[in-house]
Design an enzyme around this catalytic site. Structure first.
Site, PDB file in Angstrom:
ATOM      1  N   PHE A 152      22.025   9.002  76.755  1.00 17.37           N
ATOM      2  CA  PHE A 152      22.184   8.866  75.304  1.00 17.37           C
ATOM      3  C   PHE A 152      22.467  10.198  74.623  1.00 17.37           C
ATOM      4  O   PHE A 152      22.323  10.313  73.407  1.00 17.37           O
ATOM      5  CB  PHE A 152      20.931   8.216  74.703  1.00 17.37           C
ATOM      6  CG  PHE A 152      20.632   6.860  75.289  1.00 17.37           C
ATOM      7  CD1 PHE A 152      21.399   5.763  74.940  1.00 17.37           C
ATOM      8  CD2 PHE A 152      19.609   6.691  76.209  1.00 17.37           C
ATOM      9  CE1 PHE A 152      21.142   4.511  75.489  1.00 17.37           C
ATOM     10  CE2 PHE A 152      19.348   5.445  76.763  1.00 17.37           C
ATOM     11  CZ  PHE A 152      20.114   4.352  76.399  1.00 17.37           C
ATOM     12  N   LEU A 153      22.824  11.235  75.393  1.00 18.01           N
ATOM     13  CA  LEU A 153      23.018  12.556  74.776  1.00 18.01           C
ATOM     14  C   LEU A 153      24.236  12.572  73.857  1.00 18.01           C
ATOM     15  O   LEU A 153      25.192  11.817  74.041  1.00 18.01           O
ATOM     16  CB  LEU A 153      23.136  13.646  75.836  1.00 18.01           C
ATOM     17  CG  LEU A 153      24.276  13.613  76.857  1.00 18.01           C
ATOM     18  CD1 LEU A 153      25.564  14.161  76.272  1.00 18.01           C
ATOM     19  CD2 LEU A 153      23.877  14.422  78.058  1.00 18.01           C
ATOM     20  N   ASN A 208      25.333   2.292  71.201  1.00 16.24           N
ATOM     21  CA  ASN A 208      26.505   2.970  70.627  1.00 16.24           C
ATOM     22  C   ASN A 208      27.195   2.091  69.580  1.00 16.24           C
ATOM     23  O   ASN A 208      27.597   2.576  68.518  1.00 16.24           O
ATOM     24  CB  ASN A 208      27.503   3.345  71.732  1.00 16.24           C
ATOM     25  CG  ASN A 208      27.213   4.724  72.298  1.00 16.24           C
ATOM     26  OD1 ASN A 208      26.201   5.333  71.956  1.00 16.24           O
ATOM     27  ND2 ASN A 208      28.080   5.219  73.159  1.00 16.24           N
ATOM     28  N   PHE A 249      22.690   8.567  60.634  1.00 15.68           N
ATOM     29  CA  PHE A 249      23.966   7.853  60.777  1.00 15.68           C
ATOM     30  C   PHE A 249      24.335   7.049  59.531  1.00 15.68           C
ATOM     31  O   PHE A 249      24.939   5.988  59.609  1.00 15.68           O
ATOM     32  CB  PHE A 249      23.976   6.993  62.057  1.00 15.68           C
ATOM     33  CG  PHE A 249      24.291   7.836  63.268  1.00 15.68           C
ATOM     34  CD1 PHE A 249      23.451   8.868  63.630  1.00 15.68           C
ATOM     35  CD2 PHE A 249      25.450   7.633  64.014  1.00 15.68           C
ATOM     36  CE1 PHE A 249      23.742   9.693  64.702  1.00 15.68           C
ATOM     37  CE2 PHE A 249      25.756   8.449  65.090  1.00 15.68           C
ATOM     38  CZ  PHE A 249      24.899   9.477  65.429  1.00 15.68           C
ATOM     39  N   GLY A 253      32.204   9.249  55.498  1.00 12.63           N
ATOM     40  CA  GLY A 253      33.211  10.289  55.743  1.00 12.63           C
ATOM     41  C   GLY A 253      34.525   9.712  56.208  1.00 12.63           C
ATOM     42  O   GLY A 253      34.943   8.643  55.745  1.00 12.63           O
ATOM     43  N   GLY A 257      34.594   9.136  65.579  1.00 12.94           N
ATOM     44  CA  GLY A 257      35.599   9.382  66.612  1.00 12.94           C
ATOM     45  C   GLY A 257      34.902   9.915  67.849  1.00 12.94           C
ATOM     46  O   GLY A 257      33.714   9.675  68.041  1.00 12.94           O
ATOM     47  N   CYS A 260      33.340   8.802  72.906  1.00 18.27           N
ATOM     48  CA  CYS A 260      32.428   7.692  73.218  1.00 18.27           C
ATOM     49  C   CYS A 260      32.605   6.481  72.309  1.00 18.27           C
ATOM     50  O   CYS A 260      32.975   5.408  72.781  1.00 18.27           O
ATOM     51  CB  CYS A 260      30.989   8.178  73.158  1.00 18.27           C
ATOM     52  SG  CYS A 260      30.688   9.542  74.262  1.00 18.27           S
TER      53      CYS A 260
HETATM   54  C1  UGA Z   1      27.432   9.249  70.811  1.00 23.83           C
HETATM   55  C2  UGA Z   1      25.975   8.773  70.686  1.00 23.83           C
HETATM   56  O1  UGA Z   1      25.389   9.264  69.473  1.00 23.83           O
HETATM   57  C3  UGA Z   1      25.144   9.227  71.881  1.00 23.83           C
HETATM   58  O2  UGA Z   1      23.829   8.701  71.786  1.00 23.83           O
HETATM   59  C4  UGA Z   1      25.823   8.728  73.164  1.00 23.83           C
HETATM   60  O3  UGA Z   1      25.110   9.164  74.327  1.00 23.83           O
HETATM   61  C5  UGA Z   1      27.248   9.277  73.226  1.00 23.83           C
HETATM   62  O4  UGA Z   1      27.975   8.815  72.062  1.00 23.83           O
HETATM   63  C6  UGA Z   1      27.892   8.760  74.488  1.00 23.83           C
HETATM   64  O5  UGA Z   1      28.087   7.534  74.595  1.00 23.83           O
HETATM   65  O6  UGA Z   1      28.097   9.538  75.423  1.00 23.83           O
HETATM   66  P1  UGA Z   1      28.685  11.590  70.345  1.00 23.83           P
HETATM   67  O7  UGA Z   1      29.949  10.816  70.541  1.00 23.83           O
HETATM   68  O8  UGA Z   1      28.514  12.887  71.045  1.00 23.83           O
HETATM   69  O9  UGA Z   1      27.404  10.679  70.749  1.00 23.83           O
HETATM   70  O10 UGA Z   1      28.554  11.923  68.788  1.00 23.83           O
HETATM   71  P2  UGA Z   1      27.768  11.370  67.514  1.00 23.83           P
HETATM   72  O11 UGA Z   1      26.895  12.428  66.996  1.00 23.83           O
HETATM   73  O12 UGA Z   1      27.148  10.054  67.779  1.00 23.83           O
HETATM   74  O13 UGA Z   1      28.985  11.188  66.487  1.00 23.83           O
HETATM   75  C7  UGA Z   1      30.024  10.237  66.720  1.00 23.83           C
HETATM   76  C8  UGA Z   1      30.980  10.195  65.560  1.00 23.83           C
HETATM   77  O14 UGA Z   1      30.367   9.598  64.411  1.00 23.83           O
HETATM   78  C9  UGA Z   1      31.488  11.569  65.088  1.00 23.83           C
HETATM   79  O15 UGA Z   1      32.860  11.478  64.830  1.00 23.83           O
HETATM   80  C10 UGA Z   1      30.698  11.835  63.811  1.00 23.83           C
HETATM   81  O16 UGA Z   1      31.366  12.663  62.922  1.00 23.83           O
HETATM   82  C11 UGA Z   1      30.567  10.414  63.264  1.00 23.83           C
HETATM   83  N1  UGA Z   1      29.413  10.228  62.360  1.00 23.83           N
HETATM   84  C12 UGA Z   1      28.147  10.346  62.819  1.00 23.83           C
HETATM   85  C13 UGA Z   1      29.636   9.879  61.028  1.00 23.83           C
HETATM   86  O17 UGA Z   1      30.798   9.760  60.569  1.00 23.83           O
HETATM   87  N2  UGA Z   1      28.556   9.659  60.207  1.00 23.83           N
HETATM   88  C14 UGA Z   1      27.275   9.767  60.653  1.00 23.83           C
HETATM   89  O18 UGA Z   1      26.336   9.541  59.841  1.00 23.83           O
HETATM   90  C15 UGA Z   1      27.066  10.139  61.997  1.00 23.83           C
END
Ligand code: UGA
Length: 430
Positions: A152-153, A208, A249, A253, A257, A260
């Protein structure tokens, strides 16, 4: 314990480095010889805060080794983690060719009991396929177990997420597999969820997709805010204080993207479809996300009237801060659209510029946010890097041609930007 990690990508490399830090002996296997050579010298293939010192420490303590040779890694390890890529087919389905290939190689190298653990995000019921594949290629009579241990990182905080997880999920079929994984995770202070393999596989996709749903929900709310004069930041604050909802979350915005969410949401829609369930909710979540990119381009068009030959200073291209990853970054599609309309783009990103390779040939790559702002008709924030918090808008006002700022991440305070003489346009804010 003796561990092998197959696949030195983001998940594999961080997992291996963290297990080594915990005192285990880890052999990392990857078929990319150049990457393995670099890693042996402690050169990181990705930008991930805190990873480099961990890898270097693992190497110097002789707990972390790198190789391209699968058979020797399989021979010396009790547990083998599969952390290879599961890319997307044009249909949206996950492509498990690499997983199958690796499984076959593991089976052929095995001479006694091994526990083979899937960490890559895979469709539910993949565990069964892994078992069949290993059975087929294994010398008769050698015992083995398969298990699922989804990861889940998050990129950008991967080391902390791995060292201090909020939960550890293991999907197992036998007491032996359960005992081995329980022993491995003994030193982690986190709840251990033990399930069957299919449930563990589903937990990853379900989590996810739920997070992507939460973001799309607040983005839909942002659109309603724009049409009603409300402020999505306040709405999110008011919602997030309910512990059943929570504040995480809910940041509106330009949409989600990365490597994942887009891939996993598509794959989950496909998996559900194969199981005879039309996952309409998730299709809507994806459509709302696509609309966010469109909406930000429209805001720029609205402000500039004619985009052709206008200079746009762009801050950020990585799919989120603290990573140089631009895979499926929402910024890419937005930049493509603006470039097609004839805009002159000036881009600055603290870490991701090198990842663009040959893309956007006409675009100017800048060394600072100020350089990107020089002569701009409009400024556009697409990734909320912390260093942008310190930007001096009075100084920026002297550099730009027109003081217009489109804040795709609701990162700046409109009153601060406004005081410096800029017109501020955010997402779902009055
Ligand atoms: C995500 C999950 O959060 C992890 O738990 C999971 O392990 C990982 O996918 C995976 O499957 O390997 P990640 O893709 O690194 O992690 O990034 P996130 O921090 O989840 O952000 C994902 C996207 O959502 C980014 O584009 C971010 O800008 C966007 N986001 C996030 C928003 O637009 N608003 C938010 O409030 C949070």
């Amino acid at each position: 314990m003796e561990l092998a990690i197959i696949g030195a990508g983001h998940v594999g490399l961080v997992t291996g480095a963290c297990f080594a830090e915990q005192g285990h002996r880890v052999t990392m296997v990857d078929n990319d010889a150049a990457k393995i050579r670099k890693l042996k010298r402690g050169v990181m293939p990705i930008y991930e805060p805190g990873l480099e010192p961990l890898v270097k420490r693992g190497i110097s303590r002789r707990r972390l080794t790198f190789t391209t040779a699968m058979p020797s890694a399989v021979k010396t390890s009790q547990i083998i983690f599969i952390c290879v890529t599961t890319p997307q087919k044009p249909s949206g389905e996950a492509d498990l060719t690499v997983v199958e290939n690796v499984c076959r190689q593991i089976a052929q190298a095995m001479t006694s009991y091994r526990l083979i653990v899937g960490k890559s995000t895979v469709p539910v019921q993949t565990g069964e396929r892994l078992k069949e594949t290993i059975q087929t290629y294994l010398r008769k009579g050698i015992p083995f177990d398969v298990a699922s241990n989804p990861e889940f990182l998050r990129e950008g905080s991967a080391v902390r997420d791995l060292m201090e997880p909020d939960r550890i999920v293991i999907g197992v079929e036998t007491p032996r597999a359960k005992a081995l994984l329980t022993e491995l995770y003994e030193s982690f202070d986190a709840p251990l969820v033990v399930t069957d393999i299919a449930s563990a596989e589903l937990i990853k996709h379900a989590s996810n997709s739920f997070l992507a749903t939460k973001i799309s929900y607040i983005n839909a709310m942002a659109t309603i805010c724009e049409r009603s004069g409300a402020d999505v930041m306040k709405v999110a604050e008011g919602m997030g204080l309910d512990p059943r909802i929570g504040p995480a979350f809910l940041q509106a915005g330009i949409g989600w993207g990365g490597s994942c969410f887009p891939k996993d949401v598509n794959a989950f829609i496909h998996i559900a479809d194969k199981l005879g369930y039309d996952f309409q909710l998730l299709k809507a979540v994806r459509a709302i996300n696509d609309a966010q990119r469109d909406a930000i381009v429209k805001k720029v068009e609205e402000l500039l009237w004619i985009v052709k030959d206008k200079t746009i200073g762009v801050w950020g291209v990585a799919f989120k801060p603290d990573t140089d990853d631009i895979r499926n970054a929402p910024a890419l599609e937005i930049l493509q659209r603006l470039e097609q309309e004839g805009a002159r783009l000036q881009l600055y990103d603290p870490h991701a510029l090198a990842r663009l390779n040959g893309q956007f040939r006409g675009m100017k790559r800048c060394r600072s946010a100020y350089e990107a702002a020089r002569g701009a008709d409009c400024l556009l924030l697409l990734t909320e890097w912390q260093e942008f918090k310190d930007l001096n808008f009075t100084r920026l006002k002297q550099l730009v041609k027109r003081p217009l700022l489109v804040d795709g991440r609701n990162f700046f305070r409109p009153e601060v930007v406004g005081r410096a003489g800029f017109r501020y346009v955010g997402v779902g804010r009055p």
